[in-house]
Scaffold this active site. Structure first.
Site, PDB file in Angstrom:
ATOM      1  N   LYS A  44       0.806  -1.237   0.000  1.00  0.00           N
ATOM      2  CA  LYS A  44       0.000   0.000   0.000  1.00  0.00           C
ATOM      3  C   LYS A  44       0.840   1.289   0.000  1.00  0.00           C
ATOM      4  CE  LYS A  44      -3.440  -1.228  -0.594  1.00  0.00           C
ATOM      5  NZ  LYS A  44      -3.886  -2.101  -1.741  1.00  0.00           N
ATOM      6  N   HIS A  99       7.293  -7.221  -2.507  1.00  0.00           N
ATOM      7  CA  HIS A  99       7.090  -6.694  -1.149  1.00  0.00           C
ATOM      8  C   HIS A  99       8.082  -7.331  -0.179  1.00  0.00           C
ATOM      9  CE1 HIS A  99       3.398  -4.684  -2.236  1.00  0.00           C
ATOM     10  NE2 HIS A  99       2.676  -5.768  -2.355  1.00  0.00           N
ATOM     11  N   SER A 129      -4.911   2.961   3.865  1.00  0.00           N
ATOM     12  CA  SER A 129      -5.117   2.312   2.568  1.00  0.00           C
ATOM     13  C   SER A 129      -5.297   0.804   2.763  1.00  0.00           C
ATOM     14  CB  SER A 129      -3.913   2.611   1.662  1.00  0.00           C
ATOM     15  OG  SER A 129      -4.057   1.996   0.415  1.00  0.00           O
TER      16      SER A 129
HETATM   17  S1  PPS Z   1      -0.545  -3.122  -3.106  1.00  0.00           S
HETATM   18  O1  PPS Z   1      -1.779  -3.892  -2.714  1.00  0.00           O
HETATM   19  O2  PPS Z   1       0.484  -3.230  -2.077  1.00  0.00           O
HETATM   20  O3  PPS Z   1      -0.063  -3.481  -4.437  1.00  0.00           O
HETATM   21  O4  PPS Z   1      -1.053  -1.602  -3.110  1.00  0.00           O
HETATM   22  P1  PPS Z   1      -0.195  -0.352  -3.613  1.00  0.00           P
HETATM   23  O5  PPS Z   1      -0.262  -0.277  -5.079  1.00  0.00           O
HETATM   24  O6  PPS Z   1       1.144  -0.365  -2.978  1.00  0.00           O
HETATM   25  O7  PPS Z   1      -0.964   0.865  -2.944  1.00  0.00           O
HETATM   26  C1  PPS Z   1      -2.267   1.239  -3.313  1.00  0.00           C
HETATM   27  C2  PPS Z   1      -2.387   2.721  -3.038  1.00  0.00           C
HETATM   28  O8  PPS Z   1      -1.703   3.446  -4.088  1.00  0.00           O
HETATM   29  C3  PPS Z   1      -2.620   4.358  -4.660  1.00  0.00           C
HETATM   30  N1  PPS Z   1      -2.296   4.632  -6.071  1.00  0.00           N
HETATM   31  C4  PPS Z   1      -2.058   5.855  -6.549  1.00  0.00           C
HETATM   32  N2  PPS Z   1      -2.016   7.065  -5.940  1.00  0.00           N
HETATM   33  C5  PPS Z   1      -1.787   8.154  -6.711  1.00  0.00           C
HETATM   34  N3  PPS Z   1      -1.606   8.086  -8.045  1.00  0.00           N
HETATM   35  C6  PPS Z   1      -1.638   6.905  -8.705  1.00  0.00           C
HETATM   36  N4  PPS Z   1      -1.457   6.869 -10.024  1.00  0.00           N
HETATM   37  C7  PPS Z   1      -1.861   5.710  -7.944  1.00  0.00           C
HETATM   38  N5  PPS Z   1      -1.970   4.392  -8.243  1.00  0.00           N
HETATM   39  C8  PPS Z   1      -2.240   3.748  -7.093  1.00  0.00           C
HETATM   40  C9  PPS Z   1      -3.970   3.683  -4.474  1.00  0.00           C
HETATM   41  O9  PPS Z   1      -5.024   4.586  -4.682  1.00  0.00           O
HETATM   42  C10 PPS Z   1      -3.823   3.205  -3.051  1.00  0.00           C
HETATM   43  O10 PPS Z   1      -3.863   4.271  -2.095  1.00  0.00           O
HETATM   44  P2  PPS Z   1      -5.203   4.789  -1.372  1.00  0.00           P
HETATM   45  O11 PPS Z   1      -4.732   5.731  -0.300  1.00  0.00           O
HETATM   46  O12 PPS Z   1      -5.904   3.592  -0.814  1.00  0.00           O
HETATM   47  O13 PPS Z   1      -5.996   5.499  -2.428  1.00  0.00           O
END
Ligand code: PPS
Length: 287
Positions: A44, A99, A129
């Site tokens: 996340k 991860h 998140s």
């Molecule tokens: S995972 O399950 O570990 O693969 O998740 P991960 O991709 O690490 O984290 C998901 C959060 O990243 C946000 N996200 C983004 N934020 C801004 N811009 C872009 N382009 C983007 N892509 C993914 C996603 O919305 C999750 O955060 P939250 O706070 O829940 O919105």
């Protein structure tokens, strides 16, 4: 209330839908190439964002992969079952995500010249998140109340263990200039600037025009509607976006809408204590 059996692997819990003892053994025996680039994150922290960005920075901005291949096959997770199925389709330079904490990286990684982009995010936003992700992911345990989930998060009784252990493990490496650190917050604040740093680190020499194109295609808005990147191809029983979309808010500081002052004090005190002897700078205040 869903309750799932996790796989226990060298001190960390993993969901069996994507991992198996075979996939973890496969990861340990994986043959890392010198040209490989790993996006490394605690869950996340911006994994799928960097997963979207990396191939574009490596291929000069060709959008074909992000429009034709689901992200889990385009840039597979080192530890997941899917890697063995798609490894032969990956083209060099390969991009992968993981991860894993540092000590779980395979021997061939250490012997290689492969590069790492480590993405870190404010742990308070990571926890928020993750809390929503546990509600929408049918393969994860019900998070309970926000307070209960915070207790589990701080004890490391969540996927991939403690946030502080992960961050510390990747700060104490022998990787020298093979690793670049970047934060989710920097990427939110100025994605083109982050892309320029990545382009320098990976020797991609991207033009400003290509930087702007990649920034546009990796924006939250664009990724949210890209079926190859938003997990809408996953059956609802595994990921239910009606409960909470994977690309949920994509902002900095959503924790302020969730933490009480007592929770903030508890959270800050634990994280502070666990980072007490660390010298690396945090790009945000813990308070
Ligand atoms: S995972 O399950 O570990 O693969 O998740 P991960 O991709 O690490 O984290 C998901 C959060 O990243 C946000 N996200 C983004 N934020 C801004 N811009 C872009 N382009 C983007 N892509 C993914 C996603 O919305 C999750 O955060 P939250 O706070 O829940 O919105």
């Amino acid at each position: 209330m869903s309750s799932c059996e996790y796989i226990q692997y060298r001190g960390i819990d993993l969901p069996p839908v994507a991992h198996s003892m075979e996939s973890l053994e496969y990861a340990q025996n994986f043959s890392v190439e010198d040209t490989d680039v790993f996006a490394v994150t605690y869950p996340k922290s911006g994994t799928i964002w960097m997963q979207e960005i990396l191939p574009l920075v490596l291929n000069g901005g060709d959008l074909t992969p992000i429009h034709t291949i689901p992200n889990w096959d385009r840039v597979p997770w080192l530890e997941e079952k899917r890697l063995a199925m798609v490894v032969d389709q990956l083209t060099s330079p390969r991009a992968l995500v993981t991860h894993f904490p540092y000590h779980l990286m395979p021997p061939s990684f250490h012997a290689s010249k492969a590069k790492v982009v480590y993405v870190m995010r404010n742990p308070k936003d990571v926890m928020v998140s993750s809390y929503y992700f546990h509600q929408m992911a049918g393969f994860l345990n019900d998070p309970g109340t926000f307070d209960e989930f915070m207790a589990k998060f701080l004890e490391g009784k969540v996927l991939f263990g403690k946030w502080t252990d992960h961050v510390k493990s990747w700060r104490h490496t022998e990787l020298g200039d093979r690793i670049m650190y970047i934060t989710y917050e920097e990427m939110v604040q100025d994605l083109p600037a982050a892309l320029r740093s990545l382009s320098d680190f990976l020797g991609s020499n991207l033009s400003e025009e290509v930087i702007q194109k990649i920034a546009e295609h990796c924006s939250f808005k664009t990724m949210k509607v890209n079926s190859m990147s938003n997990f809408s191809l996953v059956p609802k029983v595994l990921m239910d976006s009606d409960k909470s979309p994977f690309l949920r808010k994509g902002v900095v500081g959503d924790w302020k809408n969730h933490f009480s002052s007592e929770q903030l004090a508890r959270f800050t005190s634990v994280i502070r204590q666990e980072l007490e002897n660390e010298s690396f700078p945090l790009p945000w205040s813990l308070d």
